[in-house]
Motif scaffolding. Structure first.
Motif, PDB file in Angstrom:
ATOM      1  N   THR C   7       0.845  -1.204   0.000  1.00 32.20           N
ATOM      2  CA  THR C   7       0.000   0.000   0.000  1.00 32.20           C
ATOM      3  C   THR C   7       0.875   1.247   0.000  1.00 32.20           C
ATOM      4  O   THR C   7       0.645   2.194  -0.743  1.00 32.20           O
ATOM      5  CB  THR C   7      -0.853   0.032   1.295  1.00 32.20           C
ATOM      6  OG1 THR C   7      -1.227  -1.279   1.636  1.00 32.20           O
ATOM      7  CG2 THR C   7      -2.052   0.917   1.149  1.00 32.20           C
ATOM      8  N   HIS C   8       1.875   1.219   0.880  1.00 32.43           N
ATOM      9  CA  HIS C   8       2.758   2.379   0.992  1.00 32.43           C
ATOM     10  C   HIS C   8       3.672   2.501  -0.224  1.00 32.43           C
ATOM     11  O   HIS C   8       3.852   3.589  -0.769  1.00 32.43           O
ATOM     12  CB  HIS C   8       3.596   2.259   2.265  1.00 32.43           C
ATOM     13  CG  HIS C   8       4.573   3.381   2.419  1.00 32.43           C
ATOM     14  ND1 HIS C   8       4.166   4.689   2.560  1.00 32.43           N
ATOM     15  CD2 HIS C   8       5.923   3.404   2.444  1.00 32.43           C
ATOM     16  CE1 HIS C   8       5.237   5.466   2.661  1.00 32.43           C
ATOM     17  NE2 HIS C   8       6.309   4.709   2.590  1.00 32.43           N
ATOM     18  N   GLN C  68      -3.210   4.549  17.396  1.00 32.34           N
ATOM     19  CA  GLN C  68      -2.136   3.546  17.464  1.00 32.34           C
ATOM     20  C   GLN C  68      -1.008   3.914  16.500  1.00 32.34           C
ATOM     21  O   GLN C  68      -1.263   4.272  15.354  1.00 32.34           O
ATOM     22  CB  GLN C  68      -2.692   2.185  17.023  1.00 32.34           C
ATOM     23  CG  GLN C  68      -2.861   1.211  18.146  1.00 32.34           C
ATOM     24  CD  GLN C  68      -3.629  -0.028  17.712  1.00 32.34           C
ATOM     25  OE1 GLN C  68      -4.133  -0.109  16.589  1.00 32.34           O
ATOM     26  NE2 GLN C  68      -3.727  -0.971  18.593  1.00 32.34           N
ATOM     27  N   PHE C  70       1.027   6.407  16.808  1.00 29.78           N
ATOM     28  CA  PHE C  70       1.417   7.814  16.928  1.00 29.78           C
ATOM     29  C   PHE C  70       1.562   8.218  18.400  1.00 29.78           C
ATOM     30  O   PHE C  70       1.709   9.391  18.703  1.00 29.78           O
ATOM     31  CB  PHE C  70       0.372   8.709  16.249  1.00 29.78           C
ATOM     32  CG  PHE C  70       0.354   8.587  14.748  1.00 29.78           C
ATOM     33  CD1 PHE C  70       1.093   9.449  13.952  1.00 29.78           C
ATOM     34  CD2 PHE C  70      -0.391   7.593  14.117  1.00 29.78           C
ATOM     35  CE1 PHE C  70       1.089   9.346  12.571  1.00 29.78           C
ATOM     36  CE2 PHE C  70      -0.403   7.479  12.734  1.00 29.78           C
ATOM     37  CZ  PHE C  70       0.342   8.352  11.961  1.00 29.78           C
ATOM     38  N   LYS C 113       9.799  10.625   8.950  1.00 20.87           N
ATOM     39  CA  LYS C 113       9.149   9.350   9.230  1.00 20.87           C
ATOM     40  C   LYS C 113       7.713   9.672   9.607  1.00 20.87           C
ATOM     41  O   LYS C 113       7.487  10.552  10.439  1.00 20.87           O
ATOM     42  CB  LYS C 113       9.803   8.662  10.439  1.00 20.87           C
ATOM     43  CG  LYS C 113      11.147   8.081  10.179  1.00 20.87           C
ATOM     44  CD  LYS C 113      11.545   7.113  11.293  1.00 20.87           C
ATOM     45  CE  LYS C 113      11.967   7.841  12.541  1.00 20.87           C
ATOM     46  NZ  LYS C 113      12.509   6.938  13.586  1.00 20.87           N
ATOM     47  N   VAL C 114       6.768   8.976   9.018  1.00 25.22           N
ATOM     48  CA  VAL C 114       5.383   9.228   9.381  1.00 25.22           C
ATOM     49  C   VAL C 114       4.937   8.194  10.402  1.00 25.22           C
ATOM     50  O   VAL C 114       4.433   8.525  11.459  1.00 25.22           O
ATOM     51  CB  VAL C 114       4.465   9.214   8.139  1.00 25.22           C
ATOM     52  CG1 VAL C 114       3.010   9.419   8.554  1.00 25.22           C
ATOM     53  CG2 VAL C 114       4.889  10.315   7.172  1.00 25.22           C
ATOM     54  N   ILE C 115       5.151   6.935  10.095  1.00 28.58           N
ATOM     55  CA  ILE C 115       4.778   5.880  11.032  1.00 28.58           C
ATOM     56  C   ILE C 115       5.648   4.660  10.736  1.00 28.58           C
ATOM     57  O   ILE C 115       6.006   4.412   9.592  1.00 28.58           O
ATOM     58  CB  ILE C 115       3.275   5.553  10.944  1.00 28.58           C
ATOM     59  CG1 ILE C 115       2.824   4.607  12.060  1.00 28.58           C
ATOM     60  CG2 ILE C 115       2.889   5.027   9.574  1.00 28.58           C
ATOM     61  CD1 ILE C 115       1.324   4.477  12.191  1.00 28.58           C
ATOM     62  N   ALA C 116       6.007   3.952  11.792  1.00 29.77           N
ATOM     63  CA  ALA C 116       6.803   2.740  11.621  1.00 29.77           C
ATOM     64  C   ALA C 116       6.017   1.564  12.187  1.00 29.77           C
ATOM     65  O   ALA C 116       5.270   1.713  13.146  1.00 29.77           O
ATOM     66  CB  ALA C 116       8.135   2.866  12.325  1.00 29.77           C
ATOM     67  N   GLY C 118       6.149  -0.861  14.332  1.00 33.91           N
ATOM     68  CA  GLY C 118       6.932  -1.328  15.465  1.00 33.91           C
ATOM     69  C   GLY C 118       8.405  -1.046  15.247  1.00 33.91           C
ATOM     70  O   GLY C 118       8.780  -0.220  14.429  1.00 33.91           O
ATOM     71  N   SER C 119       9.282  -1.733  15.970  1.00 38.03           N
ATOM     72  CA  SER C 119      10.701  -1.481  15.764  1.00 38.03           C
ATOM     73  C   SER C 119      11.324  -2.505  14.826  1.00 38.03           C
ATOM     74  O   SER C 119      12.505  -2.431  14.524  1.00 38.03           O
ATOM     75  CB  SER C 119      11.442  -1.463  17.110  1.00 38.03           C
ATOM     76  OG  SER C 119      11.141  -2.625  17.820  1.00 38.03           O
ATOM     77  N   GLY C 121       9.332  -3.625  11.853  1.00 36.86           N
ATOM     78  CA  GLY C 121       8.651  -3.546  10.552  1.00 36.86           C
ATOM     79  C   GLY C 121       9.169  -2.406   9.705  1.00 36.86           C
ATOM     80  O   GLY C 121      10.152  -1.758  10.059  1.00 36.86           O
ATOM     81  N   ILE C 122       8.505  -2.173   8.575  1.00 38.61           N
ATOM     82  CA  ILE C 122       8.988  -1.108   7.694  1.00 38.61           C
ATOM     83  C   ILE C 122       8.669   0.264   8.271  1.00 38.61           C
ATOM     84  O   ILE C 122       7.735   0.439   9.040  1.00 38.61           O
ATOM     85  CB  ILE C 122       8.418  -1.211   6.252  1.00 38.61           C
ATOM     86  CG1 ILE C 122       6.890  -1.075   6.265  1.00 38.61           C
ATOM     87  CG2 ILE C 122       8.894  -2.446   5.548  1.00 38.61           C
ATOM     88  CD1 ILE C 122       6.334  -0.543   4.963  1.00 38.61           C
ATOM     89  N   ILE C 123       9.506   1.214   7.862  1.00 41.86           N
ATOM     90  CA  ILE C 123       9.306   2.610   8.248  1.00 41.86           C
ATOM     91  C   ILE C 123       8.671   3.303   7.049  1.00 41.86           C
ATOM     92  O   ILE C 123       9.180   3.201   5.936  1.00 41.86           O
ATOM     93  CB  ILE C 123      10.659   3.283   8.572  1.00 41.86           C
ATOM     94  CG1 ILE C 123      11.384   2.513   9.673  1.00 41.86           C
ATOM     95  CG2 ILE C 123      10.451   4.742   8.967  1.00 41.86           C
ATOM     96  CD1 ILE C 123      12.861   2.887   9.797  1.00 41.86           C
ATOM     97  N   ARG C 124       7.566   3.966   7.293  1.00 40.59           N
ATOM     98  CA  ARG C 124       6.924   4.673   6.189  1.00 40.59           C
ATOM     99  C   ARG C 124       7.246   6.168   6.293  1.00 40.59           C
ATOM    100  O   ARG C 124       6.906   6.810   7.264  1.00 40.59           O
ATOM    101  CB  ARG C 124       5.420   4.420   6.198  1.00 40.59           C
ATOM    102  CG  ARG C 124       5.104   3.007   5.689  1.00 40.59           C
ATOM    103  CD  ARG C 124       3.642   2.703   5.715  1.00 40.59           C
ATOM    104  NE  ARG C 124       3.284   2.106   6.988  1.00 40.59           N
ATOM    105  CZ  ARG C 124       2.033   1.766   7.305  1.00 40.59           C
ATOM    106  NH1 ARG C 124       1.053   1.992   6.460  1.00 40.59           N
ATOM    107  NH2 ARG C 124       1.772   1.219   8.469  1.00 40.59           N
ATOM    108  N   TYR C 125       7.956   6.645   5.279  1.00 39.53           N
ATOM    109  CA  TYR C 125       8.350   8.051   5.229  1.00 39.53           C
ATOM    110  C   TYR C 125       7.356   8.842   4.390  1.00 39.53           C
ATOM    111  O   TYR C 125       6.601   8.262   3.595  1.00 39.53           O
ATOM    112  CB  TYR C 125       9.735   8.194   4.583  1.00 39.53           C
ATOM    113  CG  TYR C 125      10.852   7.537   5.362  1.00 39.53           C
ATOM    114  CD1 TYR C 125      11.533   8.232   6.359  1.00 39.53           C
ATOM    115  CD2 TYR C 125      11.232   6.218   5.100  1.00 39.53           C
ATOM    116  CE1 TYR C 125      12.568   7.638   7.066  1.00 39.53           C
ATOM    117  CE2 TYR C 125      12.261   5.610   5.809  1.00 39.53           C
ATOM    118  CZ  TYR C 125      12.934   6.332   6.784  1.00 39.53           C
ATOM    119  OH  TYR C 125      13.955   5.751   7.484  1.00 39.53           O
TER     120      TYR C 125
END
Lengths: 388, 350, 133
Positions: C7-8, C68, C70, C113-116, C118-119, C121-125
């Motif tokens: 999706t991202h 969740q 944030f 970084k917008v949301i990751a 967990g520590s 998984g992928i980081i969504r920028y």
């Protein structure tokens, strides 16, 4: 095809944190009460519409149309789930109305249900945010309170609406809810308590926001002929109108005017052949206190920008010029999302029957119910009346 | 044809913590810490910043300065010791964020504090070989220091990006030379949160041996003396090492003053020497000669002899580093601990 | 397969570089991308369009009860930004105190970084905004 459609029975659970009841228990309990109220037998029911926003995320259950028909002991009948976020109940009512109106069915059940307390609050917030734009609002950290806060901010800037006026909506909702034995938050609050409650999304505080509630509500609809045959006091659906707007708040023409409500109201008033001043009371979608102000303006109970003042002057209170949310609204009664639109219809029926007890609106003959999905992307309005 | 810098960009986070605030928490004498390390304050990245976001901001700034088309970039190398992923490149995030993908090569580099200058060398090689038109070399870090450790006073965040090419140079890289040994003065094992170090062992056999040898060798082979340079920048793990190195090499304080940033921004690790160089380029004139020597623990130094061109005066960087140095807001240790993910139970991505 | 990954990934051009669309027929600009121009519908002609990332604050709030993912960013400023080119978008405003925000203040995009997930998984920028100096 030209048959009038009447509501002949209503039933709802208490709204609240109903720890001992499952999703399916809630809707079946409400349904049985409605059938009893209508004085009919299950085998007379021609079909069923169930409004439910997110049973998948709240109760890990989809395919609730068949589930509800099954657990109501009605497996075999046509059953359909309707989803339009927080307007799911109102849209289910409309689908049931259209089914009767079209002549396809004589007696139809419209139900609404949500079981929200089985998941953590954070997960509930994520599920509710599904009513917004996941990719361009939720992804950016938006919550529903924050979207309504963005609207409140514009309304305050454009019209000079004050936080006192917005808070007065909550005070009035709780006053009314204290007279409703089915309300989740049936306690009174003072203006000071509202204005000092903890901040959720500036300028909206926790007492400006509806909570997380379990509940179900059901109404039975019948054709003109059947309604007259079965009950003495059917309440007639004079109009049913549905309108949509952009899914994301940021794409709207205005943040301070709810276009879908304006469109749906225009059609509803036209179809019912009435004017806003002919409405004796309204149940509107006050998921957040600012939403009630936006609603009463878009429903033309006052001019744009005057909603705050109308509230502050007490005109929307039970004994005011246009009582709004005699039930306590979403704020006071609770907002189990899928059930809300149907519960609004039930309040209207009780008021029109003159059976609303301590919160009875004097001379309540015509009522308007207004149910909103998301931040305003869906609006469904019904006008109910004791006269055909 | 000459190889050199076509444009550059920098980035520093907005937040700062003062050395005395860190000293207060650990019961140290703040004046002694400031004097001993030559540091007043350091940058602190926001919760949503990491080596990738810093690299992107610096790269975008470099593109604005250079005026080149992102599609003409043939290689991106990002040097960092705090890549957000152990596996999955930072360089591809940068490539996508500046719209340079897909026709390019990209990789992440790690060599403690000198991965940024190693990236410049990689780009130089490809440009000189005629394989690419432009290379993008970035040093970017959000480095970590163990709570209470001496590193905590210096380990900071920031980065710089350089576009390396052959045309329209603001500075020509006349020579580069490296000095590399196996010296375990500072390290972080796979999966560990914080680096460890050899305390005083990080000085003489590590930092000074490599910086001095590397700088001397490159000057020797180019027949240059310290007095021939207008500016010099040496890796800045603290405020004192580079000053001492300059003195040992025969440079005076005036030559290193402009590029000495650590006292005010901390040690930005892979960004350290590149940022010092960028600060000098912000002011240097055509004909100025710069000696830049990085140092990476483990250990090695990269030296560069850089001659500034007139183009640098015609085409000044529109966002000089001083903008970022001046843009600051102080946080206390509690907020710093939250922003750096040092509070137990807070699942933060570094 | 990790939830939200593809999706991202398919939205990266939009989320990294504000690549929206515009209708060549009526000149309307869209962000996020639309494939059908609401004005021209089938007579419209849609093409990619890159937004400048400059705009001004149209409305804002401070989120104190975050969803969740944030949790540790709260309280954060969320705004609707009116972009120079016309469309409005929802985004966080970073590196500022809530009291610095006013309607009409100029903003520009930053890459964050917008949301990751967990520590591990992928980081969504993606884009956020900061106040312009």
């Amino acid at each position: 095809m030209s048959s009038k459609v009447g509501i002949i029975g209503v039933g709802m659970t208490k709204f609240g944190e109903l720890w001992d009841r499952r999703y399916r228990d809630l809707i079946v309990d409400a349904g049985v009460d409605a059938i009893k109220d209508a004085g009919i037998e299950g085998n007379q029911i021609g079909g069923m519409y169930v409004g439910s926003m997110s049973p998948g995320l709240f109760a890990e259950q989809e395919h609730v149309s068949a589930l509800v028909a099954d657990y109501s002991g009605l497996a075999g009948i046509p059953a359909t789930r309707v989803e339009a976020a927080c307007a799911s109940g109102g849209v289910a009512l409309r689908e049931a109305y259209l089914a009767v109106k079209s002549g396809e069915m004589d007696i139809v059940v419209a139900g609404g249900v949500e079981k929200m307390t089985d998941v953590p609050t954070g997960s509930a917030a994520v599920a509710l945010m599904g009513a917004g734009d996941q990719e361009w609002e939720a992804f950016k950290g938006a919550t529903f309170p924050s979207l309504y806060a963005l609207m409140a901010r514009r309304h305050m800037v454009e019209y000079g609406t004050t936080i006192e006026q917005i808070s007065q909506v909550a005070v009035k909702s709780h006053d009314n809810a204290s007279l409703n034995e089915n309300a989740h938050y049936g306690f009174k609050v003072t203006l000071e308590q509202v204005m000092n409650s903890s901040m959720v999304a500036d300028p909206l505080r926790i007492l400006h926001c509806s909570g997380i509630t379990d509940g179900a509500a059901t109404v039975i609809l019948a054709s003109e002929e059947k309604a007259k045959e079965l009950v003495d006091d059917p309440v007639w659906i004079k109009a049913s109108a549905l309108a949509t707007d952009t899914i994301a708040l940021h794409d709207r023409k205005s943040l301070s005017k709810t276009e879908a409500t304006v469109l749906a109201a225009r059609k509803a008033y036209k179809d019912a052949e009435i004017k806003p001043e002919d409405v004796d009371f309204a149940e509107v979608h006050d998921a957040f206190s600012i939403a009630e102000i936006l609603a009463i303006e878009a429903l033309d109970f006052c001019d744009f920008g005057e909603g705050g003042k109308l509230t502050q002057q007490g005109e929307t209170a039970l004994k005011g010029r246009i009582p709004i949310n005699p039930s306590g609204g979403l704020k006071g009664k609770g907002h189990p999302v899928g059930a809300t639109g149907i519960a609004q219809a039930i309040e209207a029926v009780l008021q029109i029957r003159g059976k609303a007890g301590d919160r009875q609106v004097k001379g309540a003959e015509t009522g308007l119910i207004h149910n909103v999905g998301g931040s305003g992307a869906t609006c469904v309005i019904h006008i109910l009346s004791m006269e055909k | 044809m000459a190889v050199g810098i076509v444009g550059y960009g920098t980035y520093l986070p907005k937040y700062r913590i003062k050395a005395e605030e860190i000293a207060r928490v650990w019961g140290k004498d703040p004046e002694a810490m400031k004097k001993g390390l030559g540091i007043y304050e350091k940058t602190v990245p926001n919760l949503d910043e990491d080596a990738a976001t810093i690299a992107v901001e610096a790269a975008r700034s470099a593109l604005r300065h250079s005026g080149i088309k992102p599609a003409d970039i043939g290689a991106i190398y990002v040097g960092s010791e705090s890549h957000p992923y152990a596996v999955k490149p930072t360089a591809t995030i940068v490539g996508a964020a500046i719209e340079a993908t897909p026709e390019l090569t990209a990789a992440d580099l790690e060599f403690a504090c000198k991965a940024g200058t190693a990236a410049i060398q990689c780009c130089m090689g490809l440009v000189e070989a005629g394989r690419i038109k432009y290379g993008l070399a970035i040093g970017s870090d959000t480095s970590q220091g163990m709570p209470g450790d001496v590193l905590e006073y210096t380990a900071s965040a920031g980065g710089a990006a350089f576009i390396i090419g052959e045309r329209n140079l603001i500075a020509q890289i006349k020579d580069t030379y490296s000095f590399t040994t196996d010296t375990p003065d500072f390290w972080r094992r796979e999966g560990q949160e914080f680096p460890r170090h050899g305390a005083r062992f990080t000085g003489e056999p590590a930092y000074f041996k490599h910086v001095i040898n590397c700088s001397n060798k490159i000057m020797e082979r180019n027949e240059l003396k310290p007095k021939d340079f207008q500016y010099a920048v040496f890796h800045q793990p603290n405020g004192r090492f580079p000053v001492k190195a300059a003195k040992l090499l025969g440079f005076d304080q005036e030559q290193i003053k402009l590029g000495l940033l650590t006292p005010w921004i901390g040690n930005t690790y892979s960004g350290s020497t590149p940022l010092g160089l960028a600060r000098i380029l912000d002011e240097a004139k055509g004909g100025d000669l710069i000696l830049a020597t990085s140092y990476g623990s483990g250990a090695g130094s990269d030296s560069f002899i850089i001659e500034v061109t007139k183009e640098n005066e015609r085409r000044r960087n529109p966002t000089p580093l001083q903008c970022f140095i001046d843009r600051k807001e102080y946080v206390d240790y509690a907020i710093y601990a939250k922003l750096k993910g040092k509070i137990k139970g807070v699942v933060l991505e570094k | 397969m990790t939830k939200g990954l593809a999706t991202h990934w398919r939205l990266m051009p939009q989320r990294y570089n504000l690549i929206g669309t515009h209708c060549k027929n009526c000149k309307s600009k869209f962000f996020p991308q639309r494939k059908i121009c609401p004005k021209c519908r089938r007579t419209g002609s849609i093409e990619e369009f890159k937004f400048s990332g400059k705009g001004e604050i149209y409305s804002y709030t401070t989120v104190c009860a975050p969803p969740q993912g944030f949790e540790y960013q709260a309280p954060y400023v969320l705004a609707i930004v009116k972009m120079k080119e016309g469309p409005f978008i929802t985004a966080q405003i970073v590196d500022c105190k809530p009291e610095e925000i006013e309607i009409g203040k100029k903003v520009e995009t930053v890459f964050r970084k917008v949301i990751a997930d967990g520590s591990s998984g992928i980081i969504r920028y993606g884009y956020k905004f900061k106040l312009r100096d």
